[in-house]
Design a protein around this motif. Sequence first.
Motif, PDB file in Angstrom:
ATOM      1  N   THR A 320       0.837  -1.204   0.000  1.00 18.34           N
ATOM      2  CA  THR A 320       0.000   0.000   0.000  1.00 18.34           C
ATOM      3  C   THR A 320       0.869   1.251   0.000  1.00 18.34           C
ATOM      4  OG1 THR A 320      -1.693  -1.204   1.227  1.00 18.34           O
ATOM      5  CG2 THR A 320      -1.898   1.185   1.159  1.00 18.34           C
ATOM      6  N   ARG A 321       2.015   1.184   0.681  1.00 21.15           N
ATOM      7  CA  ARG A 321       2.928   2.333   0.689  1.00 21.15           C
ATOM      8  C   ARG A 321       3.457   2.624  -0.721  1.00 21.15           C
ATOM      9  NH1 ARG A 321       6.298   0.721   4.457  1.00 21.15           N
ATOM     10  NH2 ARG A 321       5.218   1.727   6.191  1.00 21.15           N
ATOM     11  N   TRP A 322       3.695   1.577  -1.517  1.00 24.74           N
ATOM     12  CA  TRP A 322       4.144   1.808  -2.900  1.00 24.74           C
ATOM     13  C   TRP A 322       3.075   2.542  -3.691  1.00 24.74           C
ATOM     14  CZ3 TRP A 322       2.432   0.556  -7.811  1.00 24.74           C
ATOM     15  CH2 TRP A 322       3.319   0.829  -8.847  1.00 24.74           C
ATOM     16  N   TYR A 323       1.828   2.107  -3.562  1.00 24.98           N
ATOM     17  CA  TYR A 323       0.747   2.815  -4.252  1.00 24.98           C
ATOM     18  C   TYR A 323       0.667   4.261  -3.780  1.00 24.98           C
ATOM     19  CZ  TYR A 323      -1.312  -1.315  -6.497  1.00 24.98           C
ATOM     20  OH  TYR A 323      -1.547  -2.408  -7.294  1.00 24.98           O
ATOM     21  N   ALA A 324       0.826   4.487  -2.473  1.00 26.94           N
ATOM     22  CA  ALA A 324       0.794   5.858  -1.959  1.00 26.94           C
ATOM     23  C   ALA A 324       1.943   6.683  -2.523  1.00 26.94           C
ATOM     24  CB  ALA A 324       0.854   5.841  -0.432  1.00 26.94           C
ATOM     25  N   ALA A 325       3.108   6.052  -2.698  1.00 21.62           N
ATOM     26  CA  ALA A 325       4.245   6.755  -3.297  1.00 21.62           C
ATOM     27  C   ALA A 325       3.941   7.154  -4.736  1.00 21.62           C
ATOM     28  CB  ALA A 325       5.494   5.877  -3.242  1.00 21.62           C
ATOM     29  N   GLN A 326       3.203   6.318  -5.453  1.00 14.90           N
ATOM     30  CA  GLN A 326       2.809   6.680  -6.811  1.00 14.90           C
ATOM     31  C   GLN A 326       1.808   7.833  -6.805  1.00 14.90           C
ATOM     32  OE1 GLN A 326       4.462   5.277  -9.478  1.00 14.90           O
ATOM     33  NE2 GLN A 326       5.581   4.502  -7.704  1.00 14.90           N
ATOM     34  N   MET A 327       0.916   7.847  -5.828  1.00 18.56           N
ATOM     35  CA  MET A 327      -0.006   8.971  -5.702  1.00 18.56           C
ATOM     36  C   MET A 327       0.769  10.265  -5.487  1.00 18.56           C
ATOM     37  SD  MET A 327      -2.893   7.197  -3.259  1.00 18.56           S
ATOM     38  CE  MET A 327      -3.946   8.652  -3.165  1.00 18.56           C
ATOM     39  N   GLN A 328       1.788  10.210  -4.638  1.00 18.35           N
ATOM     40  CA  GLN A 328       2.603  11.401  -4.390  1.00 18.35           C
ATOM     41  C   GLN A 328       3.409  11.781  -5.632  1.00 18.35           C
ATOM     42  OE1 GLN A 328       4.639   9.912  -0.891  1.00 18.35           O
ATOM     43  NE2 GLN A 328       3.333  11.105   0.490  1.00 18.35           N
ATOM     44  N   ARG A 329       3.907  10.795  -6.341  1.00 17.14           N
ATOM     45  CA  ARG A 329       4.682  11.053  -7.556  1.00 17.14           C
ATOM     46  C   ARG A 329       3.890  11.887  -8.556  1.00 17.14           C
ATOM     47  NH1 ARG A 329       6.673   6.200 -11.691  1.00 17.14           N
ATOM     48  NH2 ARG A 329       7.679   7.536 -13.270  1.00 17.14           N
ATOM     49  N   TRP A 330       2.593  11.606  -8.687  1.00 20.14           N
ATOM     50  CA  TRP A 330       1.772  12.288  -9.680  1.00 20.14           C
ATOM     51  C   TRP A 330       0.951  13.431  -9.092  1.00 20.14           C
ATOM     52  CZ3 TRP A 330       3.744  11.154 -14.048  1.00 20.14           C
ATOM     53  CH2 TRP A 330       4.254   9.876 -14.288  1.00 20.14           C
ATOM     54  N   GLY A 331       1.253  13.816  -7.859  1.00 23.54           N
ATOM     55  CA  GLY A 331       0.583  14.965  -7.263  1.00 23.54           C
ATOM     56  C   GLY A 331      -0.824  14.690  -6.798  1.00 23.54           C
ATOM     57  N   HIS A 332      -1.151  13.417  -6.500  1.00 25.43           N
ATOM     58  CA  HIS A 332      -2.492  13.052  -6.080  1.00 25.43           C
ATOM     59  C   HIS A 332      -2.606  12.880  -4.574  1.00 25.43           C
ATOM     60  CE1 HIS A 332      -2.760  11.053 -10.319  1.00 25.43           C
ATOM     61  NE2 HIS A 332      -2.850  12.372 -10.380  1.00 25.43           N
ATOM     62  N   LEU A 333      -1.504  13.073  -3.845  1.00 25.48           N
ATOM     63  CA  LEU A 333      -1.517  12.915  -2.399  1.00 25.48           C
ATOM     64  C   LEU A 333      -0.600  13.952  -1.785  1.00 25.48           C
ATOM     65  CD1 LEU A 333      -2.430  11.238   0.071  1.00 25.48           C
ATOM     66  CD2 LEU A 333      -0.425   9.778  -0.295  1.00 25.48           C
ATOM     67  N   ASP A 334      -1.134  14.747  -0.881  1.00 22.31           N
ATOM     68  CA  ASP A 334      -0.383  15.807  -0.213  1.00 22.31           C
ATOM     69  C   ASP A 334       0.713  15.194   0.644  1.00 22.31           C
ATOM     70  OD1 ASP A 334       0.548  17.958   1.263  1.00 22.31           O
ATOM     71  OD2 ASP A 334      -1.441  18.811   1.598  1.00 22.31           O
ATOM     72  N   ALA A 335       1.956  15.616   0.409  1.00 23.29           N
ATOM     73  CA  ALA A 335       3.095  15.076   1.153  1.00 23.29           C
ATOM     74  C   ALA A 335       3.041  15.423   2.634  1.00 23.29           C
ATOM     75  CB  ALA A 335       4.408  15.577   0.544  1.00 23.29           C
ATOM     76  N   SER A 336       2.241  16.417   3.015  1.00 22.22           N
ATOM     77  CA  SER A 336       2.169  16.827   4.416  1.00 22.22           C
ATOM     78  C   SER A 336       1.251  15.930   5.253  1.00 22.22           C
ATOM     79  CB  SER A 336       1.680  18.273   4.522  1.00 22.22           C
ATOM     80  OG  SER A 336       0.329  18.390   4.086  1.00 22.22           O
ATOM     81  N   LEU A 337       0.472  15.063   4.605  1.00 26.23           N
ATOM     82  CA  LEU A 337      -0.417  14.168   5.336  1.00 26.23           C
ATOM     83  C   LEU A 337       0.393  13.146   6.124  1.00 26.23           C
ATOM     84  CD1 LEU A 337      -3.118  13.495   2.595  1.00 26.23           C
ATOM     85  CD2 LEU A 337      -3.452  14.772   4.711  1.00 26.23           C
TER      86      LEU A 337
END
Length: 404
Positions: A320-337
């Motif tokens: 799940t962390r890998w998927y979250a890293a992909q979300m961050q890579r493409w700007g779909h997840l705020d890094a501050s969360l």
Amino acid sequence: MNAIPADGPFTAPERRQVTLGMLPLNDVAPLVVALEEGFFAEQGLEVTLVVESSWASLRDGLQLGLLDAAQMLALMPLASTLGLDGRPTPVLSALTLNLGGNAITVSPELHARLLDVAPHGLDVPLEQARALARVVAARQRAGEAPLRFANVYPFSSHRYLLRYWLAAGGIDPDRDLDLRVVPPPQMVSQLEAGRLDGYCVGEPWNRLAVSRGSGVVLCDSFAIWGASPEKVLGVREAWADRYPATHRALLRALLAACAWLDDTPAHRERAARRLCMGGYLDVSPLVVEEGLRLPTQTASSSGMTLFHRHAANFPWRSQTRWYAAQMQRWGHLDASLDLEAALARCVRPDLYRQAADELELSCPLSDVKPGGEGAHAGPWTLPGSRGDIAMAADRFIDGEVFTA
């Protein structure tokens, strides 16, 4: 592989009636098998399966309490817990239902153009993506509109596996393509109507397009990531806290169903008939059966699915962390969360271990994959709580290893 015993001195569920949500896909087989083959009943449960039309309607049903639990995309519990997806609702998963099962399909017209720029063939997934990059560049030079590709949901494995494949070939998904969201049952009709040039979806919607001559499968999710988790069992955190024995009964029943599916080819064939004749899938049984074959039964791996082997059901936090890293890579997840806190809350290997131990299953000792995701190029052995576990290759298409 021996079937998992489904009876034992377990705590009785607090409630017998449970409503489970699902979408019409091959990989809903564990839920259907658990109902139709009696695994739910053996755990003291009376389960109703509700077929939803889209992931959005399933999400709403779970968040509003209309569903007690649901087959969910691997990222949906995290997205719901973080408040990214509809109403902020803490959702957890303690069970992965399957690995793989997705594929990338393109129209015959686009496939012909890919062959034009790849005269030596399209057998290698990385070369497929590079050929697509050449087609995209040629269209841009000619002033043509971007190619239209679809995935099934904003927070889905399909979206990020597709983007990973595209980027590995040198394509910027946001700049070079028109990416859309289309519910799985509508993919084939959209392709046939010329509204899409390609898509990433689960079976049977890839093989259906092939059987109708309207699509060509390029590669499957295992070719992009050899251990890609696909669906999970999702429940609201408050529901799991209120009905812990019911939750464990669900986990035990579904673990037994997953093991049954990976036991023999005959079980896969029986499951395909259950899916079609039970009204869960309005697709030819031959198409469903082909997509549900064990990987050892066919030379083609497109859309292949593992339901139990190789610790498939364990909810690795690193996945799940890998998927979250992909979300961050493409700007779909705020890094501050506070991602780590959310992962600890919604990915629950501790609850998996409780249910698996009751079934005397060997469990991984760590919550993250040893060596990192993508570190294993071939079969390997994982130490487990009740003996070693045979594992399969988990390489990424570009050879990267994810350890964050």
